[in-house]
Design a protein around this motif. Sequence first.
Motif, PDB file in Angstrom:
ATOM      1  N   GLY A 125      32.143  50.170  27.225  1.00 48.69           N
ATOM      2  CA  GLY A 125      32.209  49.580  28.561  1.00 48.69           C
ATOM      3  C   GLY A 125      33.264  50.164  29.471  1.00 48.69           C
ATOM      4  O   GLY A 125      33.345  49.794  30.640  1.00 48.69           O
TER       5      GLY A 125
ATOM      6  N   ASP B 135      24.129  42.536  27.968  1.00 57.47           N
ATOM      7  CA  ASP B 135      24.116  42.026  29.342  1.00 57.47           C
ATOM      8  C   ASP B 135      23.013  42.706  30.152  1.00 57.47           C
ATOM      9  O   ASP B 135      22.717  43.892  29.948  1.00 57.47           O
TER      10      ASP B 135
ATOM     11  N   LYS C  36      21.680  44.391  33.681  1.00 60.23           N
ATOM     12  CA  LYS C  36      22.410  45.319  34.547  1.00 60.23           C
ATOM     13  C   LYS C  36      23.067  44.618  35.728  1.00 60.23           C
ATOM     14  O   LYS C  36      24.090  45.071  36.244  1.00 60.23           O
TER      15      LYS C  36
ATOM     16  N   ARG D 236      25.836  47.285  35.636  1.00 62.99           N
ATOM     17  CA  ARG D 236      26.708  47.267  34.466  1.00 62.99           C
ATOM     18  C   ARG D 236      26.090  48.129  33.366  1.00 62.99           C
ATOM     19  O   ARG D 236      24.873  48.190  33.226  1.00 62.99           O
TER      20      ARG D 236
ATOM     21  N   PHE E 169      32.949  46.195  40.151  1.00 68.44           N
ATOM     22  CA  PHE E 169      32.472  47.004  39.033  1.00 68.44           C
ATOM     23  C   PHE E 169      33.515  47.060  37.922  1.00 68.44           C
ATOM     24  O   PHE E 169      33.199  46.872  36.745  1.00 68.44           O
TER      25      PHE E 169
ATOM     26  N   GLU F 201      33.640  43.693  36.037  1.00 72.15           N
ATOM     27  CA  GLU F 201      32.537  43.513  35.089  1.00 72.15           C
ATOM     28  C   GLU F 201      32.738  44.356  33.841  1.00 72.15           C
ATOM     29  O   GLU F 201      32.551  43.891  32.714  1.00 72.15           O
ATOM     30  N   GLN F 202      33.139  45.602  34.021  1.00 72.95           N
ATOM     31  CA  GLN F 202      33.290  46.499  32.877  1.00 72.95           C
ATOM     32  C   GLN F 202      34.506  46.131  32.026  1.00 72.95           C
ATOM     33  O   GLN F 202      34.504  46.329  30.814  1.00 72.95           O
TER      34      GLN F 202
ATOM     35  N   SER G  87      29.544  40.298  27.628  1.00 70.47           N
ATOM     36  CA  SER G  87      30.569  39.617  28.427  1.00 70.47           C
ATOM     37  C   SER G  87      30.525  38.113  28.198  1.00 70.47           C
ATOM     38  O   SER G  87      31.551  37.434  28.293  1.00 70.47           O
TER      39      SER G  87
ATOM     40  N   ASP H 176      30.367  35.512  35.280  1.00 70.47           N
ATOM     41  CA  ASP H 176      30.536  36.964  35.416  1.00 70.47           C
ATOM     42  C   ASP H 176      32.024  37.304  35.515  1.00 70.47           C
ATOM     43  O   ASP H 176      32.882  36.421  35.531  1.00 70.47           O
TER      44      ASP H 176
END
Length: 423
Positions: free
Chosen positions: A105, A138, A140, A158, A269, A272-273, A288, A311
């Motif tokens: 990730g 997860d 995308k 993602r 971004f 999320e990562q 996640s 999220d």
Amino acid sequence: MRVLTNSILFVLVYFFLFSCKSAAVKKSITKQFESPFYNNQFTGLLVYNPKNHDTIYKYNADKYFTPASNTKIFTLFTALQFLPEQLPAFKYEVDNDTITIQGVGNPAFLHPFFNDSTALKLLKPYKKVNLILDNLVDDKFGPGWAWEDYDTYFSPERSSFPMYGNVLTISNQDSLQSTPRLLKNNIQLAESKKRRAYNANAFYYNPKRKDTIEVPMVLNDELITKFWQDLLPNKVEVSKFSGRQLNKIAYNVPADSLYKRMMVVSDNFLAEQILIMASSVLSDTLSSRRIRDTILNNQLKDLKQQPRWVDGSGLSRYNLFTPTSFVQVLTKLYKALPRARLFNLFPVGGASGTLKRYYSGVSEPYIYAKSGTVGNNYSLSGYLITHSGETLIFSFMNNHYKTSSKEVKKQMQLILESLRDNY
């Protein structure tokens, strides 16, 4: 005996003074909230002094709000609990002249800001590269994300092994340029309302522009293989995730560099990562949701109101948090990290990131906080330094207003400055 008496007297005077300050501040803030401005919106505020455990002000603090990017405070806390100071770039295994790599990730590889090339340096000596991409469960896009944001810079897909920040970077100063270069022929010079076709890598760039834009790419195994083949010709194949554990880990960028970027410019971004990356500590199957459940059931099981947390970025309107929960987590961060390191990770009022134009101090900054904005919702949670030298922890949340966000911030600033000047 006299020393003891003096000590008791000092403590009594100290608490008396702060009690008077708190009373004056409460009266001032209450008067603000009674103004017509707050009649048609939902507002919550909690202000807390961690030194003397004084709850300075509490208003709808246990009610749930849409937090927007204030959610990133929980993402930061999670990352600090699970990830090392140097971030894992990927997992790998070597078998003679073949190397198998698996994403964790990490978003830094060839990212427009970080431009990390750790993977390229490690892989070049090998004749064959097996790339595992399908170990992320997860979707995308996150639950509750707005579908019409598919072409906006703040809503990339993602993935388990991001490349180029999962965006196409387009510029047109002397000539049309793109990164990655393989998609240059997919760019059409056109005055379009959208920057990309709905579900295809067909991009639109206004020929009158001279700036650089970032547009999310539609990711699939075929496209990613082409990128890798361009970087390492005739070496790379995409393999299926078998569940077999790869025991070696490569590391790349300092964790704080990623966290600061996420917080200061509110990079969705990266948020999320980062959550996905934290989940790699628990399992090779990236999730996640698993890491959110783990942190809520363990390190954050003492929260007075458990959030609905869906999220890492706060893009989703399904998220629900209370001001009390934010203050609790901010207090945990304040106790765990050195002050200089902690404040360095947050936007600074009047000086940096999303707060550069707001909450300026008189001679020095007084606000170190994370903002959060989605349509008709604005929140700010973090740390406030008073003129008397006290550090206060606060969460100020505003939902469902129909005025401009600029006016909401103006009204908030009146209250924050009152705290700064009078406590």
